[in-house]
Design an enzyme around this catalytic site. Sequence first.
Site, PDB file in Angstrom:
ATOM      1  N   ASP A 133       0.858  -1.187   0.000  1.00  0.00           N
ATOM      2  CA  ASP A 133       0.000   0.000   0.000  1.00  0.00           C
ATOM      3  C   ASP A 133       0.898   1.243   0.000  1.00  0.00           C
ATOM      4  OD1 ASP A 133      -2.379   1.679   0.515  1.00  0.00           O
ATOM      5  OD2 ASP A 133      -1.482   1.892   2.510  1.00  0.00           O
ATOM      6  N   MET A 134       0.345   2.388  -0.391  1.00  0.00           N
ATOM      7  CA  MET A 134       1.167   3.596  -0.448  1.00  0.00           C
ATOM      8  C   MET A 134       0.958   4.517   0.763  1.00  0.00           C
ATOM      9  SD  MET A 134       1.297   4.540  -4.517  1.00  0.00           S
ATOM     10  CE  MET A 134       2.359   5.954  -4.178  1.00  0.00           C
ATOM     11  N   ASP A 135      -0.158   5.237   0.805  1.00  0.00           N
ATOM     12  CA  ASP A 135      -0.371   6.220   1.867  1.00  0.00           C
ATOM     13  C   ASP A 135      -0.502   5.544   3.231  1.00  0.00           C
ATOM     14  OD1 ASP A 135      -0.728   8.888   0.355  1.00  0.00           O
ATOM     15  OD2 ASP A 135      -2.001   7.503  -0.754  1.00  0.00           O
ATOM     16  N   THR A 165      -2.674   0.386  -4.411  1.00  0.00           N
ATOM     17  CA  THR A 165      -3.081   1.653  -3.831  1.00  0.00           C
ATOM     18  C   THR A 165      -4.480   2.108  -4.232  1.00  0.00           C
ATOM     19  OG1 THR A 165      -2.466   4.015  -3.739  1.00  0.00           O
ATOM     20  CG2 THR A 165      -1.947   2.826  -5.765  1.00  0.00           C
ATOM     21  N   GLY A 166      -5.035   3.000  -3.442  1.00  0.00           N
ATOM     22  CA  GLY A 166      -6.299   3.618  -3.795  1.00  0.00           C
ATOM     23  C   GLY A 166      -6.116   4.767  -4.762  1.00  0.00           C
ATOM     24  N   LYS A 197      -8.841  -4.645  -3.422  1.00  0.00           N
ATOM     25  CA  LYS A 197      -7.422  -4.992  -3.527  1.00  0.00           C
ATOM     26  C   LYS A 197      -7.181  -6.499  -3.452  1.00  0.00           C
ATOM     27  CE  LYS A 197      -5.367  -0.704  -1.725  1.00  0.00           C
ATOM     28  NZ  LYS A 197      -4.411  -0.142  -0.744  1.00  0.00           N
ATOM     29  N   ASP A 248      -2.104  -0.588   5.981  1.00  0.00           N
ATOM     30  CA  ASP A 248      -2.434   0.092   7.240  1.00  0.00           C
ATOM     31  C   ASP A 248      -3.895   0.467   7.380  1.00  0.00           C
ATOM     32  OD1 ASP A 248      -2.509   3.552   6.911  1.00  0.00           O
ATOM     33  OD2 ASP A 248      -2.129   2.267   5.197  1.00  0.00           O
ATOM     34  N   ASN A 283      -9.054  -0.062   3.542  1.00  0.00           N
ATOM     35  CA  ASN A 283      -9.077  -0.513   2.149  1.00  0.00           C
ATOM     36  C   ASN A 283      -8.004  -1.555   1.845  1.00  0.00           C
ATOM     37  OD1 ASN A 283      -7.132   1.541   2.486  1.00  0.00           O
ATOM     38  ND2 ASN A 283      -7.188   2.075   0.328  1.00  0.00           N
TER      39      ASN A 283
END
Length: 270
Positions: A8-10, A42-43, A196, A219, A222
């Site tokens: 995941d990114m953020d 990622t979203g 995801k 984290d 999502n």
Amino acid sequence: MIKLIAIDMDGTLLNEHHLVTDKVKKAIKEASNAGIKIVLCTGRPVQAVYEYLKELEMPQDEEDYVISLNGTVVQKTTTWEIVYSHELDHKHLVEAEKLIGSFEMNFTYFDENNYYFTGEPTEMMHYDVNLLGMEAKHLPIKEIPKEMKVFKAMYVAEATELDRLVASLPPFISENFYPIRSLSYVLELLPQKANKGEALTGLAEKLGFSMDEVMAIGDGENDLDMMKVAGTSIAMGNAVDSIMQAATHVTRSNQEDGVAHAIYEWALKG
């Protein structure tokens, strides 16, 4: 043996300043050199992922991919060919946007490359657009071209205002969308079959990996679907409770190079 790591990114790959630290870059490079496939999951729309892919030197060959818009789109990082996608029905978008009513919020949506919104832009929408490094385009739902594919929609508002909307949502939303509160100020509406976990499972199958050979690091809410399907699931130290409970392991926070620690501890050490 781990053969694919979905990150995941953020809140995960990126620290609070939305940067990838040198320690995380080093760990990702070592994992890649060891033959492990790295996939950002990622979203964000893919346009808001480009700079990070370049920074991580990830577009390496024809079999490198990115999962964007919370699993609604999977693309090759070399040609940007879409290999997997789900889209939203325009008629359902019209009805979903009507629910805003007198709420102070924006209804936003994405095609492959663009961030669109309806109504008057709010401060929270400006914050979200700036976070993604994108430019928002005003386009009323009823004016969407018939051929345009919409992959994700969002209600964007201050957390308390969004709470009010969520409390009043009719069954129509869950019957026609996969709704997920990805951030305190965002309620996402995904196609019902998109998340995801589904995208990661499909990509692993395409690459010939079993899910026992897949690690997922996340984290937020999502990320829950990909945590459930991955053989090894890592919760960031700053993760929400549901992710902590679903994970097989917990790493350090995104402020403490948690992704690097996870890669060294549960992917490379073995």
